[in-house]
Design a protein around this motif. Structure first.
Motif, PDB file in Angstrom:
ATOM      1  N   THR A 165       4.364   1.227  -5.806  1.00 48.46           N
ATOM      2  CA  THR A 165       4.036   0.739  -4.478  1.00 48.46           C
ATOM      3  C   THR A 165       5.166   1.100  -3.534  1.00 48.46           C
ATOM      4  O   THR A 165       6.265   1.436  -3.971  1.00 48.46           O
ATOM      5  CB  THR A 165       3.749  -0.775  -4.481  1.00 48.46           C
ATOM      6  OG1 THR A 165       3.224  -1.136  -3.213  1.00 48.46           O
ATOM      7  CG2 THR A 165       4.987  -1.595  -4.759  1.00 48.46           C
ATOM      8  N   THR A 169      -5.703  -3.892  -6.697  1.00 52.95           N
ATOM      9  CA  THR A 169      -6.965  -4.648  -6.619  1.00 52.95           C
ATOM     10  C   THR A 169      -7.938  -4.150  -7.686  1.00 52.95           C
ATOM     11  O   THR A 169      -8.643  -4.943  -8.310  1.00 52.95           O
ATOM     12  CB  THR A 169      -7.582  -4.526  -5.212  1.00 52.95           C
ATOM     13  OG1 THR A 169      -6.574  -4.875  -4.268  1.00 52.95           O
ATOM     14  CG2 THR A 169      -8.770  -5.445  -5.043  1.00 52.95           C
ATOM     15  N   GLY A 204      -6.209  -7.440   1.351  1.00 57.86           N
ATOM     16  CA  GLY A 204      -5.416  -6.272   1.743  1.00 57.86           C
ATOM     17  C   GLY A 204      -4.709  -6.405   3.073  1.00 57.86           C
ATOM     18  O   GLY A 204      -3.692  -5.781   3.306  1.00 57.86           O
ATOM     19  N   ASP A 251     -10.717 -15.397   1.551  1.00 61.42           N
ATOM     20  CA  ASP A 251      -9.707 -14.476   2.101  1.00 61.42           C
ATOM     21  C   ASP A 251      -8.506 -14.595   1.169  1.00 61.42           C
ATOM     22  O   ASP A 251      -7.778 -15.587   1.197  1.00 61.42           O
ATOM     23  CB  ASP A 251      -9.374 -14.911   3.528  1.00 61.42           C
ATOM     24  CG  ASP A 251      -8.210 -14.120   4.128  1.00 61.42           C
ATOM     25  OD1 ASP A 251      -7.702 -13.198   3.460  1.00 61.42           O
ATOM     26  OD2 ASP A 251      -7.809 -14.443   5.268  1.00 61.42           O
ATOM     27  N   TYR A 290      -4.981 -13.665  -0.445  1.00 62.62           N
ATOM     28  CA  TYR A 290      -3.690 -13.040  -0.160  1.00 62.62           C
ATOM     29  C   TYR A 290      -2.922 -12.828  -1.459  1.00 62.62           C
ATOM     30  O   TYR A 290      -2.786 -13.761  -2.268  1.00 62.62           O
ATOM     31  CB  TYR A 290      -2.862 -13.921   0.782  1.00 62.62           C
ATOM     32  CG  TYR A 290      -1.423 -13.473   0.812  1.00 62.62           C
ATOM     33  CD1 TYR A 290      -1.028 -12.405   1.614  1.00 62.62           C
ATOM     34  CD2 TYR A 290      -0.469 -14.075   0.000  1.00 62.62           C
ATOM     35  CE1 TYR A 290       0.282 -11.954   1.606  1.00 62.62           C
ATOM     36  CE2 TYR A 290       0.846 -13.630  -0.016  1.00 62.62           C
ATOM     37  CZ  TYR A 290       1.215 -12.572   0.783  1.00 62.62           C
ATOM     38  OH  TYR A 290       2.505 -12.126   0.758  1.00 62.62           O
ATOM     39  N   GLN A 311      -0.268  -9.466  -3.632  1.00 62.50           N
ATOM     40  CA  GLN A 311       0.455  -8.189  -3.547  1.00 62.50           C
ATOM     41  C   GLN A 311       0.464  -7.512  -4.912  1.00 62.50           C
ATOM     42  O   GLN A 311       0.273  -8.186  -5.936  1.00 62.50           O
ATOM     43  CB  GLN A 311       1.925  -8.438  -3.191  1.00 62.50           C
ATOM     44  CG  GLN A 311       2.148  -9.328  -2.010  1.00 62.50           C
ATOM     45  CD  GLN A 311       3.629  -9.592  -1.802  1.00 62.50           C
ATOM     46  OE1 GLN A 311       4.280 -10.174  -2.661  1.00 62.50           O
ATOM     47  NE2 GLN A 311       4.146  -9.163  -0.670  1.00 62.50           N
ATOM     48  N   ASP A 346       6.373 -10.965   3.768  1.00 62.86           N
ATOM     49  CA  ASP A 346       5.380 -11.260   4.814  1.00 62.86           C
ATOM     50  C   ASP A 346       5.797 -12.478   5.638  1.00 62.86           C
ATOM     51  O   ASP A 346       6.429 -13.400   5.130  1.00 62.86           O
ATOM     52  CB  ASP A 346       4.010 -11.561   4.183  1.00 62.86           C
ATOM     53  CG  ASP A 346       3.329 -10.296   3.695  1.00 62.86           C
ATOM     54  OD1 ASP A 346       3.230  -9.339   4.480  1.00 62.86           O
ATOM     55  OD2 ASP A 346       2.923 -10.260   2.521  1.00 62.86           O
ATOM     56  N   ILE A 398      -1.338 -15.615   7.203  1.00 70.50           N
ATOM     57  CA  ILE A 398      -0.430 -14.502   6.944  1.00 70.50           C
ATOM     58  C   ILE A 398      -0.275 -13.680   8.222  1.00 70.50           C
ATOM     59  O   ILE A 398      -1.268 -13.316   8.855  1.00 70.50           O
ATOM     60  CB  ILE A 398      -0.969 -13.594   5.809  1.00 70.50           C
ATOM     61  CG1 ILE A 398      -1.339 -14.421   4.569  1.00 70.50           C
ATOM     62  CG2 ILE A 398       0.027 -12.487   5.477  1.00 70.50           C
ATOM     63  CD1 ILE A 398      -0.221 -15.159   3.914  1.00 70.50           C
ATOM     64  N   ARG A 452       3.772  -7.921   7.555  1.00 70.12           N
ATOM     65  CA  ARG A 452       5.130  -7.671   7.066  1.00 70.12           C
ATOM     66  C   ARG A 452       6.171  -8.011   8.125  1.00 70.12           C
ATOM     67  O   ARG A 452       5.988  -7.692   9.298  1.00 70.12           O
ATOM     68  CB  ARG A 452       5.286  -6.192   6.688  1.00 70.12           C
ATOM     69  CG  ARG A 452       4.177  -5.633   5.828  1.00 70.12           C
ATOM     70  CD  ARG A 452       4.176  -6.127   4.433  1.00 70.12           C
ATOM     71  NE  ARG A 452       5.457  -5.908   3.765  1.00 70.12           N
ATOM     72  CZ  ARG A 452       5.666  -6.221   2.486  1.00 70.12           C
ATOM     73  NH1 ARG A 452       4.693  -6.750   1.767  1.00 70.12           N
ATOM     74  NH2 ARG A 452       6.823  -6.003   1.936  1.00 70.12           N
ATOM     75  N   GLY A 468      -5.464  -1.505   4.567  1.00 69.31           N
ATOM     76  CA  GLY A 468      -5.131  -2.186   3.316  1.00 69.31           C
ATOM     77  C   GLY A 468      -4.266  -1.346   2.392  1.00 69.31           C
ATOM     78  O   GLY A 468      -3.940  -1.774   1.301  1.00 69.31           O
ATOM     79  N   ARG A 491      -0.712   0.119   1.591  1.00 71.96           N
ATOM     80  CA  ARG A 491       0.652  -0.175   2.002  1.00 71.96           C
ATOM     81  C   ARG A 491       1.495   1.081   1.874  1.00 71.96           C
ATOM     82  O   ARG A 491       1.438   1.756   0.858  1.00 71.96           O
ATOM     83  CB  ARG A 491       1.121  -1.264   1.062  1.00 71.96           C
ATOM     84  CG  ARG A 491       2.527  -1.655   1.140  1.00 71.96           C
ATOM     85  CD  ARG A 491       2.615  -2.873   0.233  1.00 71.96           C
ATOM     86  NE  ARG A 491       3.921  -3.027  -0.298  1.00 71.96           N
ATOM     87  CZ  ARG A 491       4.201  -3.866  -1.271  1.00 71.96           C
ATOM     88  NH1 ARG A 491       3.244  -4.599  -1.824  1.00 71.96           N
ATOM     89  NH2 ARG A 491       5.415  -3.989  -1.716  1.00 71.96           N
TER      90      ARG A 491
HETATM   91  O1  PRX Z   1       1.121  -7.797   3.822  1.00 66.83           O
HETATM   92  C1  PRX Z   1       0.318  -8.348   2.813  1.00 66.83           C
HETATM   93  C2  PRX Z   1      -1.031  -7.630   2.785  1.00 66.83           C
HETATM   94  O2  PRX Z   1      -0.892  -6.599   1.824  1.00 66.83           O
HETATM   95  C3  PRX Z   1       0.414  -6.632   1.232  1.00 66.83           C
HETATM   96  C4  PRX Z   1       0.337  -6.257  -0.223  1.00 66.83           C
HETATM   97  O3  PRX Z   1      -0.061  -4.924  -0.342  1.00 66.83           O
HETATM   98  P1  PRX Z   1      -0.367  -4.308  -1.763  1.00 66.83           P
HETATM   99  O4  PRX Z   1       0.753  -4.588  -2.690  1.00 66.83           O
HETATM  100  O5  PRX Z   1      -0.719  -2.885  -1.542  1.00 66.83           O
HETATM  101  O6  PRX Z   1      -1.598  -5.102  -2.294  1.00 66.83           O
HETATM  102  C5  PRX Z   1      -2.796  -5.071  -1.580  1.00 66.83           C
HETATM  103  C6  PRX Z   1      -3.858  -5.821  -2.340  1.00 66.83           C
HETATM  104  C7  PRX Z   1      -3.450  -7.108  -2.907  1.00 66.83           C
HETATM  105  C8  PRX Z   1       0.888  -8.034   1.446  1.00 66.83           C
HETATM  106  O7  PRX Z   1       2.293  -8.137   1.368  1.00 66.83           O
HETATM  107  N1  PRX Z   1      -2.128  -8.521   2.391  1.00 66.83           N
HETATM  108  C9  PRX Z   1      -2.793  -8.531   1.218  1.00 66.83           C
HETATM  109  N2  PRX Z   1      -3.805  -9.429   1.249  1.00 66.83           N
HETATM  110  C10 PRX Z   1      -3.770 -10.021   2.453  1.00 66.83           C
HETATM  111  C11 PRX Z   1      -2.691  -9.454   3.189  1.00 66.83           C
HETATM  112  N3  PRX Z   1      -2.390  -9.857   4.428  1.00 66.83           N
HETATM  113  C12 PRX Z   1      -3.137 -10.843   4.967  1.00 66.83           C
HETATM  114  N4  PRX Z   1      -4.177 -11.431   4.333  1.00 66.83           N
HETATM  115  C13 PRX Z   1      -4.539 -11.058   3.101  1.00 66.83           C
HETATM  116  N5  PRX Z   1      -5.584 -11.629   2.512  1.00 66.83           N
END
Ligand code: PRX
Length: 678
Positions: free
Chosen positions: A275, A322, A398, A422, A424, A426, A513, A525, A528, A538, A540
């Motif tokens: 990542t 995911t 995401g 929804d 949240y 990472q 975050d 949320i 970042r 979605g 990163r």
């Molecule tokens: O900033 C947040 C955002 O996605 C980041 C994580 O990215 P990644 O590791 O690629 O994983 C994505 C899938 C889990 C987090 O630090 N993020 C993820 N889900 C949400 C979110 N921001 C707001 N609401 C969410 N539901």
């Protein structure tokens, strides 16, 4: 730390949607009241050893029982769960269901073309995974070895992951949208000796030349001695180089359809997944076996409220976390049917998701806000022909979901009868950490609501690191104590793991975050807190990765990349480049802009395509030479107009303190460039 995202956080006022009562003939949710959630949550925080010890016995099958449930701390960076237990993730996801009920459908593969799908039973998955596991063994893969997987969305991608898990190899899946350079860097970092890939991929009617890209990457990875190639299309023109390359079908055909599972220690690695962080070098986030497996099994069960006959449709790609957690490990460990979707939501038309839900009787559906926004824009008529009655839970992941998209998901897709979750989390958390539970949590559009069991959330003052207690507070999101699925390390770089997550605020896991805890204790949320990690649809990525791709172009002297708000994709990439002097006359040359764009695409992948590249004579820097991204972000987002530049007070109001700028004149030049370039 850049904290302007957190200042002036708006007061959060939102309508509340109580959980929908179960419809006639639908199962009662596993957690069916807020009291039940609160009671379980409190237990999980007060006594995690008892709570998760019991859950691990109830939800997983162990070869050898574990001893101590939890050990270590965020302070020490030695978090471990279910010590000395022996378990195998593949056994839990495949064997135990195949032995009890071999004909039950494990995977429905919905191919790129809408009239093609295949249903695969748990018994078949066991046989196919076993055959491939035996092939891997034949080529010398042993417990602890790392295997790279660069596959399109076909069942064989899932078999490849599970075959690794079966024999104790650590898989490193690289998303099939990544370029040759990105694949090469990841294979080198993980010291892979084997790559599993395919001749080509299909997506939205297009063909992706996976093997060709892999060959380019392999040219600089001499340690990879074997490449197992699955034939997705069978195109005869695909390059094939024996003896290094072997065909999947030839090899598996000759292997026995059973392979014993390797008993793994709970803390043995299961997989790594790269990542983006704040530097240009992606990090291999390392997950271990038992803790990760329990985390995804429990979250899938409770958050998507899975019951025996359910069909779970997660629309992600297995190349991202995911897909790992909510297409493969979570649903299969629960023994339900999981959908593997090869295509895109708009192929051949914007009804594709809904056709899939109707055809396969999907009960829980999981996608990203960017897809929801795009489909909402394309119009409700695309849903009309389909029966979406089987749906009970609709998930989002995401990025923050804006209330308008949430309402559309709730009303038009869910017909006001489904729970919207929804979620949240990472790559590093392995499983969902803040989320509503269908049947229990009243929802507020735009809020991920409340923590999942065992997740002890804290809001910290970004500067002092002090906890902001009570409600109505905004700060950075951290977690106080470990939970089973949290990543244990960064591959071969534990120091970076400590520095990134555990040292910024000693004793806490730092998510990166920003967050608001509202008057009801709900979490919102805010994205970042650092500007050097951006989230596009979605996905990163780090600005440093994109910058390092750009400066490798012969004409580019310096590059600075920022994320700006985008209605569809959440954020979009804007690049500012200065040119080497001898190339300056070409500054607005379309060929140059196209070359810089393709530079980014070929170094990272098409999903990192910049929305805009602005060639500028200079970048705003402090006297010590640090680029002031804050200014670039505001200029790129169009927050500053050409007339604003004329008035110092207005400029200060819009851009903040500019006294640290080495050359204040640079702002006017930048604004002009942005206004005149398209
Ligand atoms: O900033 C947040 C955002 O996605 C980041 C994580 O990215 P990644 O590791 O690629 O994983 C994505 C899938 C889990 C987090 O630090 N993020 C993820 N889900 C949400 C979110 N921001 C707001 N609401 C969410 N539901």
């Amino acid at each position: 730390m850049t904290t302007d995202l957190l200042t002036n956080a708006p007061e959060v006022e939102a309508p509340v949607f109580p959980p929908r009562p179960p419809r006639q003939g639908r199962p009662t949710p596993h957690i069916s009241s807020m009291d039940e959630y609160k009671k379980m949550y409190e237990q999980s925080i007060a006594d995690p050893a008892t709570f998760f010890g019991k859950m691990a016995q109830d939800l997983l099958t162990w070869f050898k029982p574990f001893g101590k449930v939890t050990f270590g701390s965020f302070k020490e960076g030695n978090v471990s769960w279910f010590l000395d237990g022996q378990v195998n993730a593949c056994y839990n996801c495949v064997d135990r269901h195949a032995l009890a009920n071999p004909d039950k459908i494990a995977i429905i593969w919905e191919a790129d073309e809408p009239n093609q799908h295949v249903s695969i039973s748990y018994g078949t998955v066991l046989a196919e995974v076993s055959r491939l596991a035996n092939v891997l063994k034949k080529y010398g893969v042993r417990k602890g070895d790392t295997v790279a997987i660069y596959m399109p969305m076909v069942p064989e991608a899932v078999y490849a992951m599970l075959a690794c898990a079966r024999i104790g190899a650590v898989h490193s899946v690289v998303f099939a949208g990544f370029s040759a350079d990105a694949l090469r860097d990841r294979m080198l970092d993980a010291k892979c000796k084997i790559l599993i890939t395919a001749d080509q991929g299909k997506r939205g009617g297009k063909t992706i030349q996976l093997k060709k890209i892999a060959d380019e990457a392999l040219a600089e990875c001499p340690s990879v001695h074997t490449v197992i190639v699955f034939q997705r299309t069978g195109d005869a023109a695909v390059p094939f180089h024996p003896p290094r390359d072997v065909w999947w079908h030839d090899e598996t055909m000759n292997q026995r359809p059973y392979c014993p599972c390797e008993p793994m220690n709970s803390e043995d690695p299961l997989f790594m997944l790269y990542t983006s962080g704040s530097t240009g070098k992606p990090k291999g986030v390392l997950h271990t076996t038992a803790g990760y497996l329990l985390g995804v099994t429990a979250t899938t069960k409770y958050i998507f409220d899975l019951h025996e006959d359910d069909v779970h449709g997660c629309m992600a790609d297995v190349g991202w976390i995911t897909g790992h957690s909510y297409i493969v490990y979570g649903p299969l460990a629960n023994g339900v049917t999981t959908i593997l979707f090869e295509s895109i939501p708009t192929y051949p038309n914007a009804g594709r998701y809904w056709e899939l839900v109707d055809k396969h009787k999907v009960t829980s559906f999981y996608t990203a806000p960017t897809a929801i926004r795009a489909l909402r824009r394309l119009g409700d008529e695309h849903l009309q022909p389909y029966n979406l009655d089987t749906l009970r839970v609709l998930g989002s992941v995401g990025e923050p979901i804006n209330p308008e998209a949430w309402m559309w998901y709730y009303k038009v897709v869910g017909r006001e009868r489904c729970a919207i979750v929804d979620t949240y989390w990472q790559t590093e958390t392995g499983s969902i950490i803040i989320t509503p539970l269908p049947g229990a949590t009243p929802s507020k559009p735009g809020s991920a609501t409340l923590p999942f069991f065992g997740v002890d959330v804290a809001v910290l003052d970004p500067q002092t690191g002090k906890e902001l207690v009570g409600t109505g507070v905004t700060g950075v999101l951290a977690v106080r104590s470990s939970f089973p699925s949290i990543a244990r390390s960064i591959y071969d770089n534990h120091e970076r793991y400590m520095d990134t997550y555990l040292k910024p605020y000693i004793g806490y896991y730092f998510t990166g975050d920003g967050v608001t805890r509202d008057k009801d204790g709900y979490y919102w949320i805010r994205g970042r807190v650092e500007l050097d990690v951006i989230n596009v649809s979605g996905h990163r990525m780090s600005t440093a990765e994109i910058e390092s791709a750009l400066v490798q172009h012969a004409a580019c002297a310096e590059a600075a990349v920022v994320g700006i708000p985008d209605e569809l994709t959440g954020q979009a990439i804007v690049c500012f480049c200065t040119l080497k002097t001898h190339t300056a006359p070409q500054a607005t040359d379309q060929t140059l802009l196209a070359a810089l764009t393709s530079q980014v695409r070929s170094h990272i992948g098409p999903f990192a395509t910049p929305k805009r590249i602005v060639v500028t004579p200079d970048l705003p820097k402090t006297r010590s030479g640090k680029i002031m991204r804050r200014i670039l972000r505001k200029v790129a987002a169009g927050d500053v107009g050409e007339e604003d530049v004329l008035n110092e007070d207005v400029l200060r109001l819009k851009l903040g303190d500019l006294t640290t700028l080495a050359d204040p004149g640079v702002v006017a030049a930048l604004v002009k460039r942005v206004a005149t370039s398209q």
